[in-house]
Design an enzyme around this catalytic site. Structure first.
Site, PDB file in Angstrom:
ATOM      1  N   ASP A 300      26.544 -57.660  20.711  1.00 19.88           N
ATOM      2  CA  ASP A 300      25.286 -55.953  20.195  1.00 19.88           C
ATOM      3  C   ASP A 300      24.762 -55.909  19.323  1.00 19.88           C
ATOM      4  OD1 ASP A 300      28.056 -53.889  20.631  1.00 19.88           O
ATOM      5  OD2 ASP A 300      29.475 -55.539  19.730  1.00 19.88           O
ATOM      6  N   ASP A 337      19.063 -45.763  -5.941  1.00 24.92           N
ATOM      7  CA  ASP A 337      19.684 -45.852  -4.869  1.00 24.92           C
ATOM      8  C   ASP A 337      20.551 -47.347  -4.641  1.00 24.92           C
ATOM      9  OD1 ASP A 337      20.247 -46.241  -2.098  1.00 24.92           O
ATOM     10  OD2 ASP A 337      18.037 -45.187  -1.304  1.00 24.92           O
ATOM     11  N   THR A 371      20.661 -35.651  -0.087  1.00 29.52           N
ATOM     12  CA  THR A 371      21.948 -35.476   0.431  1.00 29.52           C
ATOM     13  C   THR A 371      21.487 -35.409   2.189  1.00 29.52           C
ATOM     14  OG1 THR A 371      20.786 -33.060  -0.580  1.00 29.52           O
ATOM     15  CG2 THR A 371      23.059 -33.704  -2.119  1.00 29.52           C
ATOM     16  N   LYS A 388      11.489 -40.260  -2.682  1.00 25.75           N
ATOM     17  CA  LYS A 388      11.479 -40.938  -0.907  1.00 25.75           C
ATOM     18  C   LYS A 388      12.650 -40.457   0.001  1.00 25.75           C
ATOM     19  CE  LYS A 388      14.434 -44.380  -0.602  1.00 25.75           C
ATOM     20  NZ  LYS A 388      15.334 -44.130  -1.614  1.00 25.75           N
ATOM     21  N   ASP A 512      36.574 -51.825  21.928  1.00 24.53           N
ATOM     22  CA  ASP A 512      35.724 -52.865  22.198  1.00 24.53           C
ATOM     23  C   ASP A 512      37.077 -53.863  22.560  1.00 24.53           C
ATOM     24  OD1 ASP A 512      33.580 -52.593  21.151  1.00 24.53           O
ATOM     25  OD2 ASP A 512      33.678 -54.373  19.410  1.00 24.53           O
TER      26      ASP A 512
END
Lengths: 672, 603
Positions: A300, A337, A371, A388, A512
């Site tokens: 993965d 953020d 958003t 940004k 999986d």
């Protein structure tokens, strides 16, 4: 995890192993190992001959007899050592399962207190903060932080919650906060830990396919040498040489492959043991062997090849803007953020001399969250606004215009497989932040090693082909499957197997499970769902998907060790032949003396030296059997060349030296 | 070891290399039911008629069990046919010398010996067999047993090459095609060539010649019933007999010699075998005969490479065989040119080497080379008496046989015997590269190891078991002509030769004594059976198992089966797993004899 590797000379293992060596003399248990069984019968025959008073030289006969017994004991000791080390691991594992009580939910909704080992599959228990989880199970209601350090050694608590792929809990771990309802998924004695313990203790150990094949070959060789000894006796009689039975037994034991015969089971147990040291539980010895055969790894992307999240790695300023200005604006836009990407921007900005700022330091600032509609985030402060976000969103924000250089940067970043974030202050576009998947360190090196030994690595990712190709190139995998859905894993696994490949993969989610079951080696993450763990044939307690690589190496090491010691054992025969045969004949035919190429002192010392060497070499090779032959990432031809030189040619030469040395010692101390 | 010998050795090896590829390519066509050869216009109709006659659907393949069963059935029927024919040859035509019926145990021994491609002969051909027996009972087997060997090898190779397949060919098709396309055409040309070299091919009664110098020999006096007359003490009374005439053998010799060499059968028309001027008249016939022994076994390695699409592997197998062959030749040649030091002490010129038991026509080198070739391949024809070699010179033929007749080996049997050792080598050393051992993408698993082990086990059991038994019994001891280790060598050689399906004799052994003791005939016959079917059945089971397996992908991690490294590994396996078993017994035979000779003791 508490399990540590033990020193070879750990007295807590050696002492009980000595006792076990004698217990294992029981011919019924020894019969599983035909080579050592024949050796024991030989030792018994020589003992009988001494007691019955046959044969002349009592001291010589006694020494032969004793060393034959030692040969069997040393082989038993090797097995007992391997088991002892396994038991020590098991003990450490068991320590995590102190006697606990469980609050079982009865049908009427009331709670009763029962001993954890009375819990059955399907029982539902309630576990609150600071209680131990009483058994393996699945969270069916609620969420909690759990301390799994007892199993994984990782001290940071993890979240376990109902639904999704984070619902499995392991017995012996501790709930730190909140309360959860857990459905128990295994009966007492059937948990992963239980299965693993019995495997390392040797109680349920079954011979693996390769071990069976090797045992057949070793038995055939034993039978052949048995008939060779009988014909030698007959030829002796016809030539008027009466070979003493004890000497024929000594020759037989020296020629049959006692070295590998004595160490075979120890090698197998030690292989499983080494896996446990890596915190991997194997469900059978067979799966460890299969790991050595694997030639395709399905990996993965997220978690195995890359760190979990993308990170900012560069600032690309617009014309007329300095890198520092861009970094400053990017940091401001990201201060609030809390996503890993956002944090990575703040961290990267520090490299450009931007001091760390905290949201709390600037009360005048307002946070504009991300958003789905705006597709950007940032802050407003002192009348200026920093944003940004995705290129087109920022273009709109900046009034529909974007400098050509920035447009170009954005395109270049996208096509390299990375993600561009554009930064703007008010109407001015300042430049681009480059967000990238970070490939784990050292992986490219490791994949290169795998390529050398003929193992192909395939990366599986949900990313678009462009991104996938870029990451695949950086990580150095041989192939990739982009835009993969979970069910594609199973299809890919089948496809590789149809082409004749043996596939190993990791997985944790319920979806999986089919692929894990299909794979030749399926390693389930301990944090994964119960379904995934049931489907795989190994569980990684650390839940580190990169571990697959080590598992393959351990599997290969196991097979190499077995092959190397077999070759060594068979090659040893040449020297023993030159030691014993001339010694047997020289009494009647002194002319044969030139065959005594080692110039051994006397016929007795020659025979004795060979027998002693044959016994001691087992002891000398126990560390190698337990630790395994060092694995080197070379092509098959190179590995073969190397090992053939060391264990084949070395196996021919070494006993000449060893027997000569022993001969010098025993003739110096007048043992023969 | 002179220059001419070296040149001849090089010439031989070069010629062998030259015929390997073209003959291998031809075999590739012959062993494929849809193969095309330049003989198709002539032979294809005969082939199709044969299939119709024996009611075989040539397109229908057999699994390994049916294939093996067909082969066993065919062998059993032909063996019984030969037994009956030998027992009643006195009543049958083409018997100008009026040979009597062959006694039961000798007929039993001969029938199985020829069925198994051993061609051990407890008799002298020229004084035992009628022309019909030679041509029908013996020559037929020379063709059939050779064809069976090649057929089994082809089936085994198919098993290695195929995957997920239940079948490995059709025995009857292989048998027919090998005989029609390969053995018969070559033998016809070969026999004509041999006639040109001077070998007789006729049905005339034996010639009688007057000897130049009449001899007087002592023979037992016989009464009217033909029984020896004894004196009062029980000793046989001897009388003088004057010998002034000599019988000179005649018959269909050339046709028998051709297949005897090409099919690695080795059963001589005469007792002296290829040492007889009528069987091997010229240096050229000697060279061609030696070449024809190795021709098919060598070409089969090329066929093997072609089939596996790995010609390098084919040449690797060839190289392994060639190294063992050259090494054996050099040891034997050196020992024979060195000669016997005791003879040299007597003042005899040592430069000639050990010429005892050798034809002056061939000399030391060609005798040593022939002995090595005939024992490397399970041929067994001889142009010198191995019994008269120096101990180490005689050790080489004995050891060659005990290696398992895999140094080129018998036609077909050499390849499938070598494949057994390859499987074991791959298994033992394959683990060392860190994967379950695999051979051409097939995992070598316990069943395969079991079958390979059984084959090697049975061979060791037959050689060592029968030899040990014979060495301890009065009937065994009675057969030997020499004392000490040399006598033991004769016993050891006989059982090795029969188990290895070689058929050559360390000539000192009297296997068919005048008192009609059947022990040797019977035990040696069983040795030939174990040596043949005790290997074929497990090796076919192995082939069936390999053919059924799924293919594992190959890559850089795959065990390499080509190149010098694999040759070293394979030789190591052959010597350590195969030959080491016999070293203890060999020490008491030629090796001990060698050391005793160096110290002045001969046997």
């Amino acid at each position: 995890m508490a399990v540590k590797s033990h020193s070879i000379f750990d007295p807590t293992i050696i002492v009980p192993a000595i006792g076990d060596s004698f217990r294992k003399l029981n011919p019924i248990s020894l019969a599983k190992n035909p080579v050592m069984f024949v050796t024991e019968v030989g030792a018994a025959i020589t003992t009988f001959l001494i007691i019955a008073g046959h044969g002349g030289n009592f001291g010589f006969q006694l020494q032969i007899c004793l060393w034959l017994w030692f040969t069997v004991l040393f082989a038993n000791f090797a097995e007992a050592m391997a088991e002892g080390r396994g038991k020590a691991q098991a003990k450490a594992l068991r320590a995590t399962r102190t006697q606990t009580f469980a609050n079982r939910l009865k049908a009427d909704g009331t709670v009763e207190k029962v001993a954890a080992n009375h819990l059955r599959k399907g029982d539902i228990v309630v576990v609150s903060a600071n209680e131990l989880i009483p058994g393996d199970g699945e969270v069916i209601e609620g969420a909690a932080t759990v301390d799994e350090s007892a199993i994984t050694g990782e001290s940071a608590p993890v979240i376990r919650e109902s639904g999704g792929d984070r619902s499995a809990v392991t017995g012996g771990t501790k709930v730190l906060s909140d309360q959860v309802k857990i459905e128990i998924t295994s009966n007492p004695g059937e948990t992963f830990l239980d299965r693993m313990i019995s495997l390392v203790e040797g109680a349920t150990r079954q011979k693996t396919p390769n071990e069976i094949a090797l045992t057949i070959l070793l038995s055939a060789l034993t039978l052949i040498f048995l008939i060779a000894m009988m014909s030698l006796k007959a030829f002796g009689i016809a030539s008027s040489v009466d070979f003493p039975i004890s000497v024929l037994v000594a020759l037989l034991v020296c020629l049959i492959p006692t070295t590998i015969g004595g160490l075979l089971s120890a090698i197998g147990i030690a292989g499983i043991d080494r896996l446990v040291q890596k915190n991997v539980l194997a469900m059978s010895g067979r799966s460890v062997e299969a790991a050595g055969d694997v030639d395709v790894l399905l990996l993965d992307k997220t978690g195995t090849i890359t760190m979990g999240n993308r990170q900012a790695t560069d600032f690309l300023p617009a014309p007329g803007v300095t890198k520092q200005q861009l970094a400053d604006a990017a940091q401001l836009a990201s201060l609030a953020d809390e996503t890993p990407e956002g944090r990575s921007i703040v961290v990267l900005a520090k490299n450009y001399g931007i001091r760390a700022r905290e949201l709390g330091d600037m009360p005048e600032m307002t946070f504009v969250p991300f958003t789905a509609q705006t597709r950007m985030s940032g802050v407003d402060m002192n009348g200026s606004s920093y944003r940004k976000g995705a290129a087109d969103a920022i273009r709109k924000f900046a009034g529909g215009k974007m400098p050509e250089a920035v447009e170009k940067d954005v395109k270049a970043v996208s096509s390299s497989g990375a993600t561009p974030l554009v930064v703007a202050s008010k109407q001015t576009i300042l430049g681009t932040i480059l967000l990238k998947d970070i490939v784990k360190g050292g992986l490219a090196d490791r994949f290169e090693r795998f390529r050398a030994i003929g193992i192909r690595t395939v990366m599986i990712t949900g990313d678009n082909p462009l991104t996938a190709a870029a990451i695949a190139k950086e990580a150095g995998v041989d192939d990739y499957l982009a835009e993969a859905k979970p069910e594609d894993k199973l299809a890919l696994c089948r496809k590789e197997q149809q082409a004749g490949h043996l596939v190993a993969m990791t997985g944790d989610g319920t979806n999986d499970a089919p692929a894990l079951a299909q794979a030749d080696v399926g390693v389930a993450m301990n944090t994964g769902t119960q379904a995934a763990k049931e489907a795989g044939n190994m569980v990684d307690l650390d839940s580190n998907p990169t571990k697959l690589i080590e598992i393959v190496e351990i599997g290969k090491q196991l097979l190499i060790t077995r092959g190397a010691l077999t070759t060594f054992s068979i090659a040893n025969d040449v020297a023993k032949y030159f030691a014993i045969i001339p010694a047997m004949l020289v009494g009647v035919f002194p002319q044969i003396a030139p065959l005594n190429v080692m110039f051994l002192k006397s016929p007795e010392s020659a025979i004795l030296s060979a027998v002693i060497f044959n016994a001691l070499i087992i002891i000398a090779l126990i560390p190698l059997a337990l630790k395994g032959v060092r694995f080197r990432p070379l092509g098959a031809a190179r590995i073969l060349q190397r090992n053939l030189l060391i264990y084949g040619a070395g196996g021919i030469v070494l006993p000449f030296i060893g027997i000569k040395l022993i001969d010098m010692i025993i003739s110096a101390v007048h043992l023969a | 070891m002179n220059q001419s010998g070296w040149l001849q050795l090089i010439l031989y090896v070069v010629l062998l290399v030259l015929i390997t590829k073209p003959l291998g390519l031809y075999l590739y066509q012959v062993l494929d039911v849809n193969g095309r050869t330049f003989l198709d216009p002539v032979i294809r109709p005969i082939e199709n008629i044969t299939y119709r006659f024996i009611r075989i659907d040539a397109r229908k393949e057999q699994g390994w069990i049916l294939y093996t069963a067909s082969m066993l059935l065919f062998s059993a029927v032909t063996a019984i046919f030969t037994y009956v024919l030998l027992r009643y040859q006195n009543l049958l035509p083409l018997n100008p010398q009026n040979m009597p019926a062959v006694v039961d145990h000798l007929a039993f021994n001969t029938a199985f010996s020829f069925t198994t491609n051993t061609n051990w002969q407890s008799y002298s051909g020229e004084s035992t067999m009628s022309y019909l027996s030679q041509m029908l009972a013996l020559v037929c087997h020379n063709f059939f047993s050779a064809a069976i060997g090649i057929a089994i090898a082809a089936a085994v190779v198919r098993g290695i090459v195929r995957h997920s397949s239940q079948t490995i060919g059709n025995f009857w098709v292989d048998l027919v095609r090998i005989n029609l396309y390969l053995l018969l055409p070559i033998c016809i040309i070969y026999a004509v060539f041999l006639v040109a070299q001077g070998i007789p091919q006729n049905f005339k009664p034996y010639d009688t010649a007057k000897v130049v110098e009449a001899q007087t020999v002592q023979v037992p006096k016989k009464d009217d019933a033909g029984n020896p007359v004894k004196d009062a003490k029980g000793n046989v009374i001897m009388v003088d007999q004057k010998v002034d005439t000599q019988s000179i053998v005649q018959g269909p010799i050339a046709s028998q010699i051709a297949i005897k060499m090409l099919g690695t059968n080795g059963g001589g028309y005469t007792n002296a075998n290829a040492a007889h001027p009528f069987e091997n008249p010229t240096p050229l016939s000697n060279l061609i005969q030696m070449l024809s022994i190795f021709a098919i076994p060598s070409a089969l390695t090329y066929y093997f490479g072609r089939m596996t699409k790995n010609q390098k592997h084919g040449w690797t197998v060839w190289g392994t065989m060639a190294i063992l062959f050259v090494a054996g030749t050099l040891v034997c040649w050196a020992a024979e040119s060195g000669g016997n030091p005791m003879v040299q002490h007597l003042g005899v010129d040592a430069s000639g080497g050990n010429m005892e038991g050798k034809e002056v026509r061939f000399g030391i080198f060609n005798s040593a080379l022939f002995a090595t070739i005939t024992t490397d391949a399970s041929c067994g024809a001889v142009n010198a008496m191995h019994d008269s070699f120096t101990p180490l010179g005689g050790f080489v033929p004995l050891f060659n046989i005990q290696l398992g007749e895999i140094v080129f080996g018998g036609v077909g049997s050499g390849l499938y015997g070598m494949i057994l050792f390859i499987v074991l080598a791959v298994f033992i050393a394959g683990l060392m590269v860190g994967r379950t051992p695999e051979y051409f993408g097939k995992k070598i698993e316990s069943y395969d190891v079991k079958m390979a082990s059984i084959a090697i086990l049975l061979m060791a059991f037959s050689i060592l078991g029968f030899s040990g038994w014979a060495a301890l019994t009065p009937w065994g001891q009675a057969g030997v002509n020499n004392n000490g280790p040399h006598g033991l060598s004769e016993i050891f050689y006989a059982y090795s030769s029969c188990t290895g399906n070689n058929g050559s004799a360390f000539a000192g052994l009297t296997a068919n004594p005048s008192n009609n003791d059947p022990h040797y005939d019977i035990t040696l016959a069983f040795a030939t059976l174990i040596g043949r079917y005790g290997i074929i059945i497990p090796v076919m089971a192995l082939a069936g198992s390999l053919g059924r397996k799924k293919l594992v992908a190959t890559g850089a991690g795959t065990f390499p089966v080509t190149g010098p490294l694999f040759i070293i590994l394979l030789i190591g396996t052959i010597l350590l797993v195969g030959a080491l078993t016999f070293l203890p017994a060999l020490t008491l035979t030629p090796i001990l004899e060698h050391f005793l000779m160096l110290n002045g003791k001969l046997f």
